[in-house]
Design an enzyme around this catalytic site. Sequence first.
Site, PDB file in Angstrom:
ATOM      1  N   ASP A   8       0.888  -1.166   0.000  1.00 29.84           N
ATOM      2  CA  ASP A   8       0.000   0.000   0.000  1.00 29.84           C
ATOM      3  C   ASP A   8       0.926   1.216   0.000  1.00 29.84           C
ATOM      4  OD1 ASP A   8      -2.297   1.645   0.219  1.00 29.84           O
ATOM      5  OD2 ASP A   8      -2.018   1.753   2.386  1.00 29.84           O
ATOM      6  N   GLU A  67      -1.352  -1.417  -4.989  1.00 30.29           N
ATOM      7  CA  GLU A  67      -2.551  -0.637  -5.287  1.00 30.29           C
ATOM      8  C   GLU A  67      -2.275   0.343  -6.419  1.00 30.29           C
ATOM      9  OE1 GLU A  67      -5.541   0.691  -2.125  1.00 30.29           O
ATOM     10  OE2 GLU A  67      -4.421   2.515  -2.562  1.00 30.29           O
ATOM     11  N   ASP A 139      -2.448   0.895   7.360  1.00 31.85           N
ATOM     12  CA  ASP A 139      -1.684   0.758   6.117  1.00 31.85           C
ATOM     13  C   ASP A 139      -1.224  -0.679   5.891  1.00 31.85           C
ATOM     14  OD1 ASP A 139      -1.549   3.592   5.101  1.00 31.85           O
ATOM     15  OD2 ASP A 139      -0.766   3.869   7.125  1.00 31.85           O
TER      16      ASP A 139
END
EC number: 3.1.21.10
Length: 173
Positions: A8, A67, A139
């Site tokens: 992430d 992502e 996160d």
Amino acid sequence: MTVILGIDPGSRITGYGIVRQEGCKLTYLGSGCIRTKVDDLPARLKLIYAGVSEIITQFQPDCLAIEQVFMAKNADSALKLGQARGVAIVVAMNLDLPVFEYAARQVKQTVVGSGAAEKSQVQHMVRTLLKLPANPQADAADALAIAITHCHVSQNALRMGSGGLNLARGRLR
């Protein structure tokens, strides 16, 4: 057996999560955050590079799932996010790891069942799916959710054979 590193990306906090997939079974291997406390962006990117390199060396993943960049209201934030993301991808590509990209909505849909899920819902489902004793930090939970999404997508692609899904390096096509 496949080990997936989920990332992430963020210029200040980059979450990571590692899971092992054996058929339909997922096993948690580790997670955490690379925190960059310096203000200078190039120095932060260097820390992200070093952190991702260290994680790959330690866990020896078979691929990296990350992502995709979303459209942010703040262009400067989007650019910094893109740079942090690029650093993680470069580390993986330099080590010949395949890279797979997933949209945030797809990750939430896969893990929670709703593309509009809240962070707390993602944390809860990651905890449940991986049988963790507590919710991971936000996160790290997002990174684990990205890894879980890759497991789900790749498992479905195997079930479907070559029925239209092409899991090649780069994006799911």
